[in-house]
Design a protein around this motif. Structure first.
Motif, PDB file in Angstrom:
ATOM      1  N   MET A  73       0.833  -1.209   0.000  1.00  0.00           N
ATOM      2  CA  MET A  73       0.000   0.000   0.000  1.00  0.00           C
ATOM      3  C   MET A  73       0.865   1.255   0.000  1.00  0.00           C
ATOM      4  O   MET A  73       2.063   1.217   0.251  1.00  0.00           O
ATOM      5  CB  MET A  73      -0.940   0.025   1.210  1.00  0.00           C
ATOM      6  CG  MET A  73      -0.264   0.130   2.565  1.00  0.00           C
ATOM      7  SD  MET A  73      -1.499   0.375   3.887  1.00  0.00           S
ATOM      8  CE  MET A  73      -0.641  -0.374   5.290  1.00  0.00           C
ATOM      9  N   GLN A  74       0.211   2.373  -0.266  1.00  0.00           N
ATOM     10  CA  GLN A  74       0.840   3.687  -0.170  1.00  0.00           C
ATOM     11  C   GLN A  74       0.659   4.213   1.250  1.00  0.00           C
ATOM     12  O   GLN A  74      -0.297   3.827   1.946  1.00  0.00           O
ATOM     13  CB  GLN A  74       0.139   4.622  -1.168  1.00  0.00           C
ATOM     14  CG  GLN A  74       0.714   6.012  -1.196  1.00  0.00           C
ATOM     15  CD  GLN A  74      -0.158   6.998  -1.991  1.00  0.00           C
ATOM     16  OE1 GLN A  74      -0.895   7.798  -1.430  1.00  0.00           O
ATOM     17  NE2 GLN A  74      -0.050   6.934  -3.309  1.00  0.00           N
ATOM     18  N   SER A  75       1.520   5.126   1.664  1.00  0.00           N
ATOM     19  CA  SER A  75       1.455   5.646   3.035  1.00  0.00           C
ATOM     20  C   SER A  75       0.077   6.218   3.387  1.00  0.00           C
ATOM     21  O   SER A  75      -0.382   6.084   4.529  1.00  0.00           O
ATOM     22  CB  SER A  75       2.544   6.695   3.252  1.00  0.00           C
ATOM     23  OG  SER A  75       2.562   7.643   2.196  1.00  0.00           O
ATOM     24  N   PRO A 114       0.493  15.336   5.312  1.00  0.00           N
ATOM     25  CA  PRO A 114       0.089  14.947   6.674  1.00  0.00           C
ATOM     26  C   PRO A 114       0.169  13.442   6.924  1.00  0.00           C
ATOM     27  O   PRO A 114       0.736  12.997   7.921  1.00  0.00           O
ATOM     28  CB  PRO A 114      -1.357  15.463   6.770  1.00  0.00           C
ATOM     29  CG  PRO A 114      -1.434  16.574   5.784  1.00  0.00           C
ATOM     30  CD  PRO A 114      -0.534  16.148   4.645  1.00  0.00           C
ATOM     31  N   MET A 115      -0.378  12.655   6.004  1.00  0.00           N
ATOM     32  CA  MET A 115      -0.391  11.205   6.262  1.00  0.00           C
ATOM     33  C   MET A 115       0.982  10.594   6.045  1.00  0.00           C
ATOM     34  O   MET A 115       1.360   9.648   6.734  1.00  0.00           O
ATOM     35  CB  MET A 115      -1.452  10.529   5.385  1.00  0.00           C
ATOM     36  CG  MET A 115      -1.845   9.135   5.849  1.00  0.00           C
ATOM     37  SD  MET A 115      -2.456   9.028   7.549  1.00  0.00           S
ATOM     38  CE  MET A 115      -1.356   7.779   8.216  1.00  0.00           C
ATOM     39  N   PRO A 120       4.740   6.791  10.353  1.00  0.00           N
ATOM     40  CA  PRO A 120       5.394   6.045  11.448  1.00  0.00           C
ATOM     41  C   PRO A 120       4.590   6.119  12.750  1.00  0.00           C
ATOM     42  O   PRO A 120       4.480   5.116  13.471  1.00  0.00           O
ATOM     43  CB  PRO A 120       6.757   6.739  11.590  1.00  0.00           C
ATOM     44  CG  PRO A 120       6.998   7.367  10.247  1.00  0.00           C
ATOM     45  CD  PRO A 120       5.649   7.797   9.752  1.00  0.00           C
ATOM     46  N   GLY A 121       3.987   7.283  13.017  1.00  0.00           N
ATOM     47  CA  GLY A 121       3.190   7.431  14.232  1.00  0.00           C
ATOM     48  C   GLY A 121       1.940   6.565  14.227  1.00  0.00           C
ATOM     49  O   GLY A 121       1.550   6.013  15.260  1.00  0.00           O
ATOM     50  N   ALA A 122       1.316   6.436  13.042  1.00  0.00           N
ATOM     51  CA  ALA A 122       0.116   5.590  12.950  1.00  0.00           C
ATOM     52  C   ALA A 122       0.486   4.133  13.231  1.00  0.00           C
ATOM     53  O   ALA A 122      -0.242   3.413  13.911  1.00  0.00           O
ATOM     54  CB  ALA A 122      -0.525   5.730  11.568  1.00  0.00           C
ATOM     55  N   PHE A 123       1.622   3.698  12.711  1.00  0.00           N
ATOM     56  CA  PHE A 123       2.080   2.336  13.000  1.00  0.00           C
ATOM     57  C   PHE A 123       2.438   2.183  14.483  1.00  0.00           C
ATOM     58  O   PHE A 123       2.165   1.147  15.092  1.00  0.00           O
ATOM     59  CB  PHE A 123       3.291   1.969  12.135  1.00  0.00           C
ATOM     60  CG  PHE A 123       2.933   1.579  10.731  1.00  0.00           C
ATOM     61  CD1 PHE A 123       2.018   0.569  10.487  1.00  0.00           C
ATOM     62  CD2 PHE A 123       3.527   2.212   9.648  1.00  0.00           C
ATOM     63  CE1 PHE A 123       1.698   0.190   9.182  1.00  0.00           C
ATOM     64  CE2 PHE A 123       3.217   1.841   8.347  1.00  0.00           C
ATOM     65  CZ  PHE A 123       2.298   0.830   8.113  1.00  0.00           C
ATOM     66  N   LEU A 160       8.950   0.625   5.135  1.00  0.00           N
ATOM     67  CA  LEU A 160       8.672   1.868   4.399  1.00  0.00           C
ATOM     68  C   LEU A 160       9.692   2.017   3.282  1.00  0.00           C
ATOM     69  O   LEU A 160      10.894   1.993   3.531  1.00  0.00           O
ATOM     70  CB  LEU A 160       8.758   3.075   5.340  1.00  0.00           C
ATOM     71  CG  LEU A 160       7.987   2.982   6.664  1.00  0.00           C
ATOM     72  CD1 LEU A 160       8.065   4.323   7.418  1.00  0.00           C
ATOM     73  CD2 LEU A 160       6.542   2.570   6.454  1.00  0.00           C
ATOM     74  N   LEU A 161       9.192   2.132   2.060  1.00  0.00           N
ATOM     75  CA  LEU A 161      10.061   2.354   0.904  1.00  0.00           C
ATOM     76  C   LEU A 161      10.019   3.855   0.617  1.00  0.00           C
ATOM     77  O   LEU A 161       8.997   4.388   0.175  1.00  0.00           O
ATOM     78  CB  LEU A 161       9.559   1.532  -0.289  1.00  0.00           C
ATOM     79  CG  LEU A 161       9.434   0.012  -0.012  1.00  0.00           C
ATOM     80  CD1 LEU A 161       8.764  -0.701  -1.176  1.00  0.00           C
ATOM     81  CD2 LEU A 161      10.804  -0.608   0.271  1.00  0.00           C
ATOM     82  N   GLY A 162      11.118   4.529   0.944  1.00  0.00           N
ATOM     83  CA  GLY A 162      11.129   5.995   0.961  1.00  0.00           C
ATOM     84  C   GLY A 162      11.159   6.625  -0.416  1.00  0.00           C
ATOM     85  O   GLY A 162      11.457   5.979  -1.422  1.00  0.00           O
ATOM     86  N   GLN A 163      10.877   7.919  -0.440  1.00  0.00           N
ATOM     87  CA  GLN A 163      10.847   8.616  -1.730  1.00  0.00           C
ATOM     88  C   GLN A 163      12.236   8.871  -2.299  1.00  0.00           C
ATOM     89  O   GLN A 163      12.364   9.166  -3.482  1.00  0.00           O
ATOM     90  CB  GLN A 163      10.045   9.918  -1.613  1.00  0.00           C
ATOM     91  CG  GLN A 163       8.608   9.715  -2.110  1.00  0.00           C
ATOM     92  CD  GLN A 163       7.718  10.912  -1.902  1.00  0.00           C
ATOM     93  OE1 GLN A 163       7.465  11.298  -0.776  1.00  0.00           O
ATOM     94  NE2 GLN A 163       7.246  11.496  -2.968  1.00  0.00           N
ATOM     95  N   ARG A 164      13.274   8.725  -1.478  1.00  0.00           N
ATOM     96  CA  ARG A 164      14.617   8.814  -2.059  1.00  0.00           C
ATOM     97  C   ARG A 164      14.875   7.602  -2.948  1.00  0.00           C
ATOM     98  O   ARG A 164      15.605   7.660  -3.922  1.00  0.00           O
ATOM     99  CB  ARG A 164      15.683   8.908  -0.971  1.00  0.00           C
ATOM    100  CG  ARG A 164      16.152  10.338  -0.776  1.00  0.00           C
ATOM    101  CD  ARG A 164      17.264  10.451   0.219  1.00  0.00           C
ATOM    102  NE  ARG A 164      16.762  10.224   1.555  1.00  0.00           N
ATOM    103  CZ  ARG A 164      17.370  10.624   2.658  1.00  0.00           C
ATOM    104  NH1 ARG A 164      18.533  11.256   2.583  1.00  0.00           N
ATOM    105  NH2 ARG A 164      16.854  10.381   3.831  1.00  0.00           N
TER     106      ARG A 164
END
Ligand SMILES: Cc1ncc(C[n+]2csc(CCOP(=O)(O)OP(=O)(O)O)c2C)c(N)n1
Lengths: 176, 193
Positions: A73-75, A114-115, A120-123, A160-164
């Protein structure tokens, strides 16, 4: 996304090696190659979801019946899941999700912030182990650690697969 | 005609043998427990909107066994999109039965959308369920039960029930235990691998 093909193939190979036979997803551009690979592979049952929390309940049923499930999924989708994550915690169901980040390094799109920043906080609300990959060479170790943390040591895990890694999209440019 | 929830569930679970049952939170969980608690039951105590997808996961993981989800109209309304997701997979061994009292009974009998025009079998059909029925007579239940137990294709049934409250018959509430007991029943030693 020239390098995307490369690491998504490696993730796909890892999922097969770990017999994660059920893969569900709500599409994101960053997952497009991996989704194609899973759908093309007859050993993997793919379940397109209408909304992300469906995948959390799906994982619970699959685990009850002895099948390993991984959700893509996406963040943004993480925010749809929090109450359903509670079931994973209450029932101690192992869970692995691979999350393509938005609202992350280099983001153009204010509505993603925002999301993305809250992911990380939601997890953390449901005691997930959160791992991150920001370079192509981090992907395999992170996903492998995620598979171990979930299916060996029974945790709820997000990679998490980051945007970098994925590249940030600028809507003003024709090219992605 | 509106049917009696406990009689409906008792009939659907008669001679259930290898049938796996997932119940939505609240009264449906008490109903399946009143019919007889077993490791092959997974009664939800929360995760509202999760029952049908737990059922899909179980049906895909255990294709040889019939899987029945019994849930309330309120719980079903919260996961309406799952009907599209499930119809797209079309597992032969999954049935979803909604006990529709047109209320959120558990939280004080507030009317649900099925009291205001939402037609769940029509929604299921629109999502791609080929078999989606509205059951109004007890006499229709034995055939439904045989179809479910016989894995006679993916199906959806909505049963209008009276809003009567019954004494709560509580299943175990430790979620980890409910999970373990079903895994052990289904997987034996493999449950601990
Ligand atoms: C996410 C969430 N929202 C609200 C509730 C409160 N709640 C508990 S049971 C219930 C109603 C269930 O209604 P229905 O499925 O129709 O079952 P009934 O009690 O009528 O048999 C609600 C709203 C909840 N548990 N979780």
């Amino acid at each position: 996304m020239a390098t995307a093909k490369h690491w998504s193939g490696e993730i796909h190979a890892l999922l097969r090696a770990w017999r994660a036979d059920l893969v569900s997803y709500v599409p994101d551009a960053g997952h497009a190659n991996l989704i194609d690979l899973c759908r093309a592979d007859r050993a993997t049952r793919t379940v397109p979801l209408a909304t992300e929390e469906e995948g959390v309940a799906l994982a619970t049923g699959a685990w009850l019946g002895g099948t390993r499930h991984v959700m893509l999924m996406q963040s943004s989708g993480v925010g749809n899941c929090v109450n359903m994550f509670a079931m994973l915690k209450t029932c101690q169901v192992p869970f692995l999700t691979l999350v393509t980040m938005r609202g992350d390094f280099g983001e153009f799109h204010p509505w993603q912030m925002p999301m993305g920043q809250g992911t990380p906080g939601a997890f953390a609300l449901m005691d997930f182990v959160v791992l991150r990959a920001d370079r192509a060479e981090d992907v395999v170790p992170a996903v492998e650690a995620g598979l171990k943390f979930s299916f060996n040591s029974y945790n709820r895990v997000a990679v998490l697969l980051g945007q970098r890694l994925l590249g940030a999209k600028d809507f003003r440019k024709v090219r992605e | 005609m509106k049917l009696d929830r406990r009689e409906v569930v008792k009939e659907l679970l008669t001679e259930r043998r290898d049938l796996l049952v997932v119940a939505g939170l609240g009264a449906c969980a008490w109903d399946i427990t009143a019919a007889g608690d077993t490791p092959l039951n997974f009664p939800l105590w929360g995760a509202m909107g999760g029952a049908t997808m737990v059922g899909l996961g179980l049906a895909l993981a255990q294709p040889k066994r019939p899987v029945l989800v019994i849930t309330g109209d309120g719980e079903m309304l919260m996961s309406m999109s799952s009907l599209a997701t499930i119809a797209a997979q079309r597992p032969e061994n999954l049935a979803i039965v909604v006990l529709d009292n047109e209320q959120y009974g558990e939280t004080g009998h507030q009317a649900t959308h099925t009291a205001m025009g939402a037609d769940l079998p029509a929604i299921a059909r629109g999502c791609g369920f080929r078999k989606a029925s509205a059951i109004t007579k007890m006499s229709a239940l034995p055939a439904l039960r045989r179809a479910i137990h016989g894995k006679d294709g993916l199906q959806f049934a909505s049963i209008k029930i009276t809003p009567a409250d019954y004494p709560k018959v509580l299943p175990p509430r430790d979620g980890a235990w409910l999970k373990h007991r079903m895994r052990v029943a289904l997987l034996g030693e493999r449950a601990h691998e």
